[in-house]
Design a protein around this motif. Structure first.
Motif, PDB file in Angstrom:
ATOM      1  N   ARG A  32       0.239  -1.650  -0.050  1.00 33.08           N
ATOM      2  CA  ARG A  32      -0.089  -0.065   0.102  1.00 33.08           C
ATOM      3  C   ARG A  32       0.927   1.217   0.114  1.00 33.08           C
ATOM      4  N   HIS A  33       1.909   1.008   0.366  1.00 34.68           N
ATOM      5  CA  HIS A  33       2.832   1.933   0.981  1.00 34.68           C
ATOM      6  C   HIS A  33       3.940   2.482  -0.175  1.00 34.68           C
ATOM      7  N   THR A  34       3.910   1.613  -1.162  1.00 36.16           N
ATOM      8  CA  THR A  34       4.666   1.877  -2.049  1.00 36.16           C
ATOM      9  C   THR A  34       4.613   2.924  -3.532  1.00 36.16           C
ATOM     10  N   PRO A  35       4.986   4.096  -3.702  1.00 37.73           N
ATOM     11  CA  PRO A  35       4.751   4.457  -4.587  1.00 37.73           C
ATOM     12  C   PRO A  35       4.190   4.124  -5.948  1.00 37.73           C
ATOM     13  N   ARG A  36       3.048   4.340  -6.617  1.00 36.60           N
ATOM     14  CA  ARG A  36       2.701   4.060  -7.708  1.00 36.60           C
ATOM     15  C   ARG A  36       3.627   5.071  -8.733  1.00 36.60           C
ATOM     16  N   LYS A  37       3.949   4.409 -10.083  1.00 37.26           N
ATOM     17  CA  LYS A  37       4.209   4.853 -11.205  1.00 37.26           C
ATOM     18  C   LYS A  37       3.597   5.266 -12.024  1.00 37.26           C
ATOM     19  N   GLU A  38       3.568   6.952 -12.044  1.00 40.94           N
ATOM     20  CA  GLU A  38       2.486   7.919 -12.879  1.00 40.94           C
ATOM     21  C   GLU A  38       2.691   7.389 -14.913  1.00 40.94           C
ATOM     22  N   ALA A  39       2.122   7.602 -14.852  1.00 42.59           N
ATOM     23  CA  ALA A  39       1.864   7.443 -17.001  1.00 42.59           C
ATOM     24  C   ALA A  39       2.266   8.943 -17.088  1.00 42.59           C
ATOM     25  N   PRO A  40       3.266   8.711 -18.229  1.00 43.30           N
ATOM     26  CA  PRO A  40       3.392   9.960 -18.931  1.00 43.30           C
ATOM     27  C   PRO A  40       2.210  10.858 -19.420  1.00 43.30           C
ATOM     28  N   PRO A  41       2.405  12.298 -19.707  1.00 49.49           N
ATOM     29  CA  PRO A  41       1.982  12.732 -19.987  1.00 49.49           C
ATOM     30  C   PRO A  41       1.302  12.589 -21.016  1.00 49.49           C
ATOM     31  N   SER A  42       0.263  12.649 -21.858  1.00 56.01           N
ATOM     32  CA  SER A  42      -0.640  11.856 -23.447  1.00 56.01           C
ATOM     33  C   SER A  42      -0.689  13.216 -24.445  1.00 56.01           C
ATOM     34  N   ASP A  43       0.628  13.245 -25.228  1.00 58.57           N
ATOM     35  CA  ASP A  43       0.467  14.877 -26.045  1.00 58.57           C
ATOM     36  C   ASP A  43      -0.880  14.387 -27.025  1.00 58.57           C
ATOM     37  N   GLY A  44      -1.825  13.036 -26.735  1.00 55.79           N
ATOM     38  CA  GLY A  44      -3.411  13.233 -27.587  1.00 55.79           C
ATOM     39  C   GLY A  44      -3.344  12.029 -28.449  1.00 55.79           C
ATOM     40  N   THR A  45      -3.794  11.840 -29.246  1.00 52.92           N
ATOM     41  CA  THR A  45      -3.482  10.636 -30.332  1.00 52.92           C
ATOM     42  C   THR A  45      -2.610  11.149 -31.515  1.00 52.92           C
ATOM     43  N   MET A  46      -2.377   9.585 -31.284  1.00 53.85           N
ATOM     44  CA  MET A  46      -1.225   9.409 -31.781  1.00 53.85           C
ATOM     45  C   MET A  46      -1.453   8.975 -33.613  1.00 53.85           C
ATOM     46  N   VAL A  47      -0.589   9.093 -34.043  1.00 54.29           N
ATOM     47  CA  VAL A  47      -1.055   9.602 -36.259  1.00 54.29           C
ATOM     48  C   VAL A  47       0.478   8.627 -36.764  1.00 54.29           C
ATOM     49  N   ARG A  48       0.302   7.929 -37.973  1.00 56.94           N
ATOM     50  CA  ARG A  48       1.247   6.885 -38.291  1.00 56.94           C
ATOM     51  C   ARG A  48       1.729   7.527 -39.330  1.00 56.94           C
ATOM     52  N   CYS A  49       2.764   7.186 -39.175  1.00 54.64           N
ATOM     53  CA  CYS A  49       3.361   8.227 -40.810  1.00 54.64           C
ATOM     54  C   CYS A  49       3.358   7.535 -41.676  1.00 54.64           C
ATOM     55  N   GLU A  50       3.049   8.633 -42.521  1.00 54.96           N
ATOM     56  CA  GLU A  50       3.045   7.441 -44.381  1.00 54.96           C
ATOM     57  C   GLU A  50       4.155   6.423 -45.080  1.00 54.96           C
ATOM     58  N   ARG A  51       4.854   7.608 -44.354  1.00 55.28           N
ATOM     59  CA  ARG A  51       6.815   6.721 -45.125  1.00 55.28           C
ATOM     60  C   ARG A  51       7.077   5.692 -44.326  1.00 55.28           C
ATOM     61  N   CYS A  52       7.019   5.309 -43.120  1.00 58.20           N
ATOM     62  CA  CYS A  52       7.708   4.811 -42.045  1.00 58.20           C
ATOM     63  C   CYS A  52       6.825   3.857 -41.343  1.00 58.20           C
ATOM     64  N   GLY A  53       5.364   4.241 -40.903  1.00 59.12           N
ATOM     65  CA  GLY A  53       4.816   3.480 -39.914  1.00 59.12           C
ATOM     66  C   GLY A  53       5.012   3.644 -38.502  1.00 59.12           C
TER      67      GLY A  53
END
Length: 80
Positions: A32-53
């Protein structure tokens, strides 16, 4: 089995049970006392590069003709 040895056996069983409960309680308290790692802040939606993926945050992606790219080189060379 004599009555004295039966009492010793019961006493040992009670001692082991108490130790077991104590260890479980200490382990749950430590978890219970073990600190939990927080998720890194999200920059929003992820998009795929048309060239390399490669997936990049939409805010960091470079666009050309409505298509997303991960870097200038891929943007300038077009879809792969």
């Amino acid at each position: 089995m004599s009555p004295m040895s039966l009492i010793r056996l019961i006493a040992l069983a009670v001692i082991f049970w108490l130790l077991y409960r104590l260890i479980l309680k200490l382990m749950s308290k430590a978890q219970r006392h073990t600190p939990r790692k927080e998720a890194p802040p999200s920059d929003g939606t992820m998009v795929r590069c048309e060239r390399c993926g490669l997936h990049v945050p939409e805010k960091q992606a470079l666009t050309k003709d409505g298509k997303a790219y991960c870097c200038e080189e891929h943007r300038d060379s077009g879809p792969g």
